[in-house]
Design a protein around this motif. Structure first.
Motif, short mmCIF file in Angstrom:
data_model
loop_
_atom_site.label_atom_id
_atom_site.label_comp_id
_atom_site.label_asym_id
_atom_site.label_seq_id
_atom_site.Cartn_x
_atom_site.Cartn_y
_atom_site.Cartn_z
N GLY B 219 0.84 -1.19 0.00
CA GLY B 219 0.00 0.00 0.00
C GLY B 219 0.87 1.24 0.00
O GLY B 219 1.99 1.22 0.51
N GLY B 220 0.34 2.29 -0.55
CA GLY B 220 1.11 3.53 -0.58
C GLY B 220 1.27 4.06 0.84
O GLY B 220 0.54 3.65 1.75
N PRO B 221 2.18 4.97 1.05
CA PRO B 221 2.45 5.50 2.37
C PRO B 221 1.22 6.16 3.00
O PRO B 221 0.93 5.97 4.17
CB PRO B 221 3.56 6.53 2.14
CG PRO B 221 3.55 6.81 0.66
CD PRO B 221 3.01 5.61 0.02
N GLY B 222 0.48 6.90 2.21
CA GLY B 222 -0.65 7.61 2.77
C GLY B 222 -1.90 6.76 2.93
O GLY B 222 -2.85 7.14 3.58
N GLY B 223 -1.90 5.58 2.33
CA GLY B 223 -3.02 4.67 2.52
C GLY B 223 -4.11 4.80 1.48
O GLY B 223 -4.67 3.82 1.06
N GLY B 224 -4.45 5.98 1.02
CA GLY B 224 -5.53 6.15 0.06
C GLY B 224 -5.23 5.45 -1.26
O GLY B 224 -4.06 5.25 -1.61
N VAL B 225 -6.28 5.08 -1.97
CA VAL B 225 -6.08 4.44 -3.26
C VAL B 225 -6.25 5.50 -4.35
O VAL B 225 -7.21 6.27 -4.33
CB VAL B 225 -7.09 3.30 -3.46
CG1 VAL B 225 -6.86 2.66 -4.82
CG2 VAL B 225 -6.96 2.29 -2.35
N GLU B 226 -5.31 5.48 -5.26
CA GLU B 226 -5.35 6.46 -6.32
C GLU B 226 -5.69 5.78 -7.63
O GLU B 226 -5.16 4.70 -7.93
CB GLU B 226 -3.96 7.10 -6.40
CG GLU B 226 -3.92 8.38 -7.20
CD GLU B 226 -2.48 8.88 -7.29
OE1 GLU B 226 -2.15 9.50 -8.30
OE2 GLU B 226 -1.68 8.60 -6.35
N LEU B 227 -6.58 6.37 -8.40
CA LEU B 227 -6.98 5.79 -9.68
C LEU B 227 -6.78 6.79 -10.81
O LEU B 227 -7.25 7.92 -10.73
CB LEU B 227 -8.45 5.37 -9.63
CG LEU B 227 -9.02 4.75 -10.90
CD1 LEU B 227 -8.41 3.40 -11.19
CD2 LEU B 227 -10.55 4.61 -10.79
N VAL B 228 -6.05 6.35 -11.82
CA VAL B 228 -5.86 7.20 -12.99
C VAL B 228 -6.54 6.51 -14.17
O VAL B 228 -6.53 5.27 -14.24
CB VAL B 228 -4.35 7.34 -13.31
CG1 VAL B 228 -4.15 8.33 -14.45
CG2 VAL B 228 -3.60 7.77 -12.08
N ALA B 229 -7.12 7.26 -15.06
CA ALA B 229 -7.77 6.63 -16.21
C ALA B 229 -7.24 7.21 -17.52
O ALA B 229 -7.11 8.42 -17.67
CB ALA B 229 -9.28 6.83 -16.13
N TRP B 230 -6.90 6.31 -18.42
CA TRP B 230 -6.51 6.73 -19.77
C TRP B 230 -7.52 6.15 -20.75
O TRP B 230 -7.82 4.97 -20.69
CB TRP B 230 -5.12 6.17 -20.13
CG TRP B 230 -4.00 6.81 -19.38
CD1 TRP B 230 -4.07 7.89 -18.55
CD2 TRP B 230 -2.64 6.38 -19.38
NE1 TRP B 230 -2.84 8.17 -18.02
CE2 TRP B 230 -1.92 7.26 -18.52
CE3 TRP B 230 -1.94 5.36 -20.00
CZ2 TRP B 230 -0.56 7.14 -18.28
CZ3 TRP B 230 -0.57 5.23 -19.77
CH2 TRP B 230 0.11 6.13 -18.92
N PHE B 231 -7.94 6.98 -21.67
CA PHE B 231 -8.88 6.48 -22.66
C PHE B 231 -8.22 6.44 -24.03
O PHE B 231 -7.91 7.47 -24.60
CB PHE B 231 -10.14 7.36 -22.67
CG PHE B 231 -10.91 7.27 -21.39
CD1 PHE B 231 -11.86 6.28 -21.21
CD2 PHE B 231 -10.64 8.14 -20.33
CE1 PHE B 231 -12.55 6.17 -20.01
CE2 PHE B 231 -11.32 8.03 -19.13
CZ PHE B 231 -12.28 7.05 -18.96
N MET B 232 -7.98 5.24 -24.48
CA MET B 232 -7.29 5.06 -25.75
C MET B 232 -8.30 5.14 -26.90
O MET B 232 -9.49 4.91 -26.71
CB MET B 232 -6.58 3.71 -25.79
CG MET B 232 -5.73 3.42 -24.57
SD MET B 232 -4.46 4.68 -24.29
CE MET B 232 -3.38 4.38 -25.69
N PRO B 233 -7.84 5.41 -28.10
CA PRO B 233 -8.77 5.55 -29.23
C PRO B 233 -9.39 4.25 -29.73
O PRO B 233 -10.35 4.28 -30.49
CB PRO B 233 -7.92 6.20 -30.33
CG PRO B 233 -6.52 6.13 -29.88
CD PRO B 233 -6.47 5.79 -28.43
N ALA B 234 -8.85 3.11 -29.33
CA ALA B 234 -9.48 1.86 -29.74
C ALA B 234 -9.18 0.76 -28.74
O ALA B 234 -8.17 0.80 -28.05
CB ALA B 234 -9.01 1.45 -31.13
N LEU B 235 -10.06 -0.22 -28.69
CA LEU B 235 -9.87 -1.35 -27.78
C LEU B 235 -9.06 -2.44 -28.48
O LEU B 235 -9.54 -3.55 -28.69
CB LEU B 235 -11.24 -1.90 -27.37
CG LEU B 235 -12.09 -1.03 -26.43
CD1 LEU B 235 -13.54 -1.44 -26.48
CD2 LEU B 235 -11.56 -1.16 -25.01
#
Lengths: 355, 355
Positions: B219-235
């Motif tokens: 777990g990260g030091p601060g405990g919170g969970v961080e979520l980043v999202a990338w949206f690609m042009p195709a699956l």
DNA sequence: TGATCTTTTTGAATCGACTCAAGACACCGA
DNA sequence: TCGGTGTCTTGAGTCGATTCAAAAAGATCA
């Protein structure tokens, strides 16, 4: 049902049905004012032209059937994509049908497509010599064989499978393998047979030119190259795994050191079985697949594979078909053959394997 | 053209066209002797019934259109196979069309299918709220949404994508990941959005219940969970690889420790990029995909993935459609929702990873 | 204004199979 | 021989869009 027809449109636009038809097909010969009235009526009524009636009258469809051995095989998905792309440019629709390598299903699809009077049929036949295909052509539905060479009765696009098998064989022999397994699919599938013949020819050439021993370490003590062939009931991941398990169960001294699989699905299954039984690829078992589908590069161990111009196969097939439809009289059947090429990756490359 | 028609058959068999039609459609009401004469004539002339004319007259087709976002994606191949299998039992043909996630192509296919007066359309829409779909239904072509929930205007079969995203999120959080990347496809695709919402909800639940720290090492030091999202042009595999390369280029301290990809193609590409950049999966980067296609299990590192009942989706869609066609009056639109389930494999399972 | 040429529009016939009311036929008993 | 009863068979009309010869409408000019 979408029940609005050309007659209702004609009534609302206060013109005759002939005029509506003209607006639909040759708008330039209709006066702008009338044209507008007709378009308005079409929009207001939500009229959608009945392609079935049109087709009945003009006798020619804008649909091409494509029958493949396995829709779930990415190889065919790519062929279909290529066909679709070119057909689209010619305002033509491709309907994809799955024979699942079952002659009965294939026949059903052929019947349906012929009954629908499609413009033509592209097919990877279970059995290319089936009289059914000749009948179709004789009755006026052009047929193009895909991934399977024809004998002059129709057009075909194919990749030289014997050459592909040969290349794979030469590669494995050069890498020092002296006991090779060919994992095939049903014998009835031509491609399987040709790829087998290809590797057989590579093996016999090797016997002729270097009767005494191998060129690299890993050659068997006696020098000759031995080839065993197994024909599985389907070209699927599952049957590849089954073949792999059977190989893994063999005593080491009887076990081949390399496998050439008739397609990538088999190869991927085979690879899974190796991993499951703790056999290292390529160290304990080298693997070469066929088709070079996108997943081959992404496998547990990136898979060497004999590549084919998949989309080009599809495009070319449509091209031949359109040519035949455009000038049925002048048309001469052609057999287009592409060359396969081997993509060497880790699964058959000893140099990059772990010690 | 296959120009033999029912009239010629009638002449040769010395009966009327009505009788030939009867032989074709209700052979039991024709006397055995006459029936035989007609069958003989059919065989001798090589007569093939013109389904186009038949369809025009009876007004109902035996063809269903299936429009998918990507034929080359094995997920859809499996859905198609399921649909095909059930349709086959009802003597119905499925024609597969590829929208390639392009609204214009989708529209063209819808037009073509409506013009052909198909029995109905199964579609994984680029945009489920498009007015076009409602129009179709209103004009009499039943539509079933596949892998996408409807809002009462039509039937639909889907898998709960938010739940799927949630499950994947919970799994990664439980495994101790505190910085997670969501790799999506185009935002316009509903499934992508829902899977994203799903993992977002898992992340925010984790923040609420354990505000001070993680339950497991990593777990990260601060405990919170961080979520980043990338949206690609195709699956696609390609765009997964691009995303992976972008991640690999990040400095370690900024880099997420886990990626949840909106489908398996992205995940496989992402995985390839990790391997190419020497990042170990799951040690340096855990990966979870979506769809659980057959290739997921055969990947470089066997891929954890959220599984869906693919063939069942197809079968159920056909089932709903046939139900609606059979009794248009009684029919009530239904929304069938299946549950996804996570298949944990090595790509997200730290315990089995190398030290 | 009338004759001539051009541009538009018309509508009945057509494509091939299906439908169904009506006709042909066989068989029976009276 | 006749009427009655079933069993088969017939063929004109139909589905919806297209075609094309012919008619109508418009344009042009003397």
């Amino acid at each position: 049902m979408s029940t609005t027809n050309i007659k209702e449109v004609a009534q609302r636009a206060r013109v005759s049905v002939g005029t509506v038809s003209n607006v639909l097909n040759r708008p330039e010969i209709v006066s702008p004012a009338t044209r507008k009235r007709v378009f308005d009526a079409i929009r207001e009524l939500g009229f959608v032209r009945n392609e079935v009636a049109r087709h009945l009258r003009v006798g020619r469809s804008r649909t091409v059937g494509l029958i493949v051995l396995d829709v779930a095989n990415p190889f065919f998905a790519d062929v279909a994509q290529g066909a679709d792309a070119l057909a689209d440019e010619h305002d033509t629709m491709v309907v994809l049908c799955n024979s699942a390598a079952d002659p009965a299903r294939e026949l059903r699809h052929l019947d349906q497509l012929e009954q629908q009077r499609v413009m033509g049929i592209l097919i990877t036949p279970v059995d290319a010599s089936s009289p059914r295909l000749a009948e179709l052509a004789a009755r006026g539905t052009p047929v193009v064989l895909v991934d399977s060479a024809a004998t002059g009765l129709q057009c075909s696009v194919a990749v030289d499978d014997r050459l592909g098998g040969h290349i794979a064989g030469v590669h494995l022999i050069e890498r020092g393998h002296r006991k090779i397994l060919f994992v095939g699919g049903p014998r009835s599938i031509k491609q399987v047979g040709d790829r087998h013949l290809g590797i057989m020819s590579a093996v016999s050439e090797a016997r002729d030119t270097e009767p005494g021993g191998g060129v690299e370490p890993g050659g068997g003590p006696g020098g000759g190259v031995e080839l065993v062939a197994w024909f599985m009931p389907a070209l699927s991941v599952t049957h590849g795994r089954i073949a792999g398990e059977r190989v893994a169960a063999l005593p080491v001294e009887e076990r081949p050191t390399a496998a050439f699989c008739a397609n990538d699905l088999l190869a991927l299954g085979f690879l899974q079985a190796m991993a499951a039984h703790g056999l290292r690829v390529p160290h304990d078992m080298a693997i070469v697949g066929y088709d070079d589908i996108d997943f081959a590069a992404a496998a547990t161990v990136p898979l060497s594979s004999v590549g084919q111009p998949r989309e080009l196969l599809g495009r070319t097939a449509i091209d031949l078909l359109l040519e035949e439809v455009a000038e049925p009289e002048l048309h001469r059947h052609r057999q287009v053959i592409f060359q396969p090429d081997l993509v060497v990756r880790q699964s058959s490359d000893l140099h990059r394997s772990p010690p």
